[in-house]
Design an enzyme around this catalytic site. Structure first.
Site, PDB file in Angstrom:
ATOM      1  N   CYS A  79       7.883  10.858  -2.638  1.00  0.00           N
ATOM      2  CA  CYS A  79       7.776   9.481  -3.122  1.00  0.00           C
ATOM      3  C   CYS A  79       6.508   9.280  -3.955  1.00  0.00           C
ATOM      4  O   CYS A  79       6.403   9.822  -5.046  1.00  0.00           O
ATOM      5  CB  CYS A  79       7.863   8.499  -1.948  1.00  0.00           C
ATOM      6  SG  CYS A  79       8.208   6.801  -2.482  1.00  0.00           S
ATOM      7  N   HIS A 187      12.945  10.038   0.359  1.00  0.00           N
ATOM      8  CA  HIS A 187      12.235  10.341   1.609  1.00  0.00           C
ATOM      9  C   HIS A 187      13.074  11.286   2.470  1.00  0.00           C
ATOM     10  O   HIS A 187      13.954  10.827   3.209  1.00  0.00           O
ATOM     11  CB  HIS A 187      11.957   9.056   2.383  1.00  0.00           C
ATOM     12  CG  HIS A 187      10.927   8.182   1.767  1.00  0.00           C
ATOM     13  ND1 HIS A 187       9.573   8.327   2.021  1.00  0.00           N
ATOM     14  CD2 HIS A 187      11.037   7.166   0.883  1.00  0.00           C
ATOM     15  CE1 HIS A 187       8.902   7.422   1.331  1.00  0.00           C
ATOM     16  NE2 HIS A 187       9.764   6.705   0.629  1.00  0.00           N
ATOM     17  N   GLU A 189      12.241  12.777   5.143  1.00  0.00           N
ATOM     18  CA  GLU A 189      11.955  12.525   6.561  1.00  0.00           C
ATOM     19  C   GLU A 189      12.739  11.335   7.110  1.00  0.00           C
ATOM     20  O   GLU A 189      12.798  11.131   8.322  1.00  0.00           O
ATOM     21  CB  GLU A 189      10.451  12.327   6.771  1.00  0.00           C
ATOM     22  CG  GLU A 189       9.890  10.976   6.357  1.00  0.00           C
ATOM     23  CD  GLU A 189       9.720  10.799   4.858  1.00  0.00           C
ATOM     24  OE1 GLU A 189       9.247   9.718   4.458  1.00  0.00           O
ATOM     25  OE2 GLU A 189      10.062  11.719   4.084  1.00  0.00           O
TER      26      GLU A 189
END
Length: 211
Positions: A79, A187, A189
């Site tokens: 990001c 993202h 994660e």
């Protein structure tokens, strides 16, 4: 050991938890010695480019990150961490790290799809068309979707640095890289199984075309 760079740009804990779920030895740190000894570097972040770059310069982490990338250590941008590895960001009119040539642009205000105006920031799930067979993206299903939250996107100067694209009003670069550096606008994660696969691939990656 995987080092997660702490530069007060948020989103560190979720990256740490994802790596721990993958049973990876990892640490959130801004310590130069730890960064130097780490096998891999993750450069995450949310927030504004100007503030992030100001903090990196104040702490000297800007030079450390550039040096580690130049030395060939595998580095993953996420990001905001993806955006500020380029030369310049339109956000806050900010000179950035210059690890990859190019700039970061804001989405046009007049984007539309099927006659409906698209919201900025781009927020939610979207697919990525990966190019080639990069080891970090290997094995990820073609229909996989990833979680995005952003108003700006990277625009590499060189076509060979574009590793994946996404469509949201326009087609933009959502995965970029060169040699030992790879970075994603989404993202991983927060992207379920496909994101965890990407992170696991990165942890195995040696920074070359082979795993």
């Amino acid at each position: 050991m995987i080092a997660i760079i702490d530069y007060q740009a948020g989103n560190l804990t979720s990256v740490y938890r994802a790596l721990r779920w993958l049973k990876q030895d990892c640490q959130i740190t801004r310590d130069y010695e730890v960064l130097n000894s780490a096998s891999h570097i993750i450069f995450p972040g949310v927030g504004a480019a100007g503030e992030a770059m100001a903090h990196l310069r104040q702490t000297g982490l800007d030079g450390v990150i550039v040096r580690l990338a130049q030395e060939g250590k595998p580095l993953l941008g996420i990001c905001l961490g993806t955006q500020i590895i380029f030369d310049y960001s339109e956000e806050n009119d900010t000179p950035c790290l210059g690890i990859l040539p190019g700039e970061v642009k804001r989405f046009p205000d007049d984007m539309a799809y099927d006659g409906l105006r698209l919201k900025i920031p781009h927020m939610g799930w979207n697919s990525v068309s990966f190019r080639g067979d990069h080891p970090v993206f290997r094995g990820i299903p073609a229909n996989a979707e990833f979680y995005f939250v952003h108003s700006f996107f990277p625009q590499p100067k060189r076509k060979e640095n574009v590793l994946g694209t996404t469509s949201y009003g326009i087609e933009f670069s959502s995965a970029v890289g060169s040699e030992n550096v790879v970075a994603v606008q989404f993202h991983p994660e927060k992207s379920g199984k496909p994101g965890l696969m990407l992170l696991e691939n990165f942890c195995r990656w040696r920074g070359t075309d082979a795993e």
